[in-house]
Design a protein around this motif. Structure first.
Motif, short mmCIF file in Angstrom:
data_model
loop_
_atom_site.label_atom_id
_atom_site.label_comp_id
_atom_site.label_asym_id
_atom_site.label_seq_id
_atom_site.Cartn_x
_atom_site.Cartn_y
_atom_site.Cartn_z
N SER A 70 -33.42 -55.93 38.44
CA SER A 70 -33.56 -56.43 39.81
C SER A 70 -33.45 -57.95 39.86
N VAL A 71 -33.93 -58.63 38.83
CA VAL A 71 -33.84 -60.09 38.77
C VAL A 71 -32.38 -60.53 38.62
N GLU A 72 -31.61 -59.83 37.77
CA GLU A 72 -30.19 -60.17 37.62
C GLU A 72 -29.45 -59.98 38.94
N TYR A 73 -29.72 -58.86 39.61
CA TYR A 73 -29.09 -58.65 40.92
C TYR A 73 -29.49 -59.76 41.89
N GLY A 74 -30.76 -60.11 41.91
CA GLY A 74 -31.23 -61.12 42.85
C GLY A 74 -30.62 -62.48 42.63
N TYR A 75 -30.71 -62.96 41.40
CA TYR A 75 -30.24 -64.32 41.12
C TYR A 75 -28.72 -64.43 41.05
N PHE A 76 -28.07 -63.55 40.32
CA PHE A 76 -26.63 -63.70 40.12
C PHE A 76 -25.80 -63.12 41.27
N ILE A 108 -32.74 -45.98 34.50
CA ILE A 108 -33.07 -47.40 34.50
C ILE A 108 -32.10 -48.19 33.62
N VAL A 109 -31.70 -47.64 32.48
CA VAL A 109 -30.73 -48.33 31.63
C VAL A 109 -29.38 -48.42 32.35
N ALA A 110 -28.99 -47.38 33.06
CA ALA A 110 -27.74 -47.43 33.84
C ALA A 110 -27.83 -48.49 34.94
N PHE A 111 -28.99 -48.57 35.59
CA PHE A 111 -29.22 -49.60 36.62
C PHE A 111 -29.09 -50.99 36.00
N TYR A 112 -29.68 -51.19 34.84
CA TYR A 112 -29.58 -52.48 34.15
C TYR A 112 -28.11 -52.78 33.80
#
Length: 178
Positions: A70-76, A108-112
């Motif tokens: 979720s942090v990667e989606y948010g920031y990048f 969750i790994v697929a989401f990541y």
């Protein structure tokens, strides 16, 4: 990590980018190394072990991977006006820090993986000086700052995961032995 930073998982391209790349390639390769360490922490664990809370605050390996996605989606992604997949949880209510009973390791790994891929597209397409604005911040940030921040954030949580994994089954380190 071994003394010189080399692991069996390093490829020639990764090593070249990490040790001899330009600024962007070096930052991206550094991020990828800690991302891979995060995923290694789940290797060989069953569902119960991956989701087992190991601290009084409820920290689990799966919860940390979900948070990092979720942090990667948010920031990048979100910060640069790009499309984020619809989230099934509320990251602003710390639901990204916990694996719900119906959230499997596979999910969750697929989401990541999808978050990483979306972040990688932003990194590839924008210059380091590109400016974005995270909706939860009062100021804008450069892609360079985001890369450094996500290396720090991911490494910090990889350290948490190292401790949690060691408590589960004694495995420690940032890569598979060998």
């Amino acid at each position: 990590m071994t003394g010189d930073g080399d692991t069996a998982a390093d490829t020639a391209a990764d090593t070249a980018a990490l040790f001899h790349g330009d600024e962007k390639a070096t930052l991206h390769a550094s991020l990828d190394r800690v991302r891979d360490a995060v995923l290694w922490k789940l290797d060989g664990l069953d569902e119960e072990q991956a989701r087992r809370p190991m601290t009084p605050s409820g920290t689990s390996l799966l919860g940390l991977v979900k948070h990092l996605a979720s942090v990667e989606y948010g920031y990048f992604v979100e910060s640069y006006g790009r499309e984020v997949e619809p989230l099934w949880f509320d990251a602003y209510q710390d639901e990204d820090m916990r694996a719900a009973p119906d959230e499997t390791t596979e999910r969750i790994v697929a989401f990541y993986g999808r978050a990483r891929a979306a972040a990688d597209r932003t990194i590839a397409e924008l210059p380091l000086d590109a400016v974005g604005r995270p909706p939860w911040r009062k100021h804008s940030v450069s892609l360079r700052w985001v890369l450094v921040h996500l290396i720090e954030e991911t490494a910090r949580h990889a350290g948490h995961m190292d401790i949690v994994r060691e408590l589960i089954d004694g495995a420690a380190g940032d890569h598979r032995p060998g």
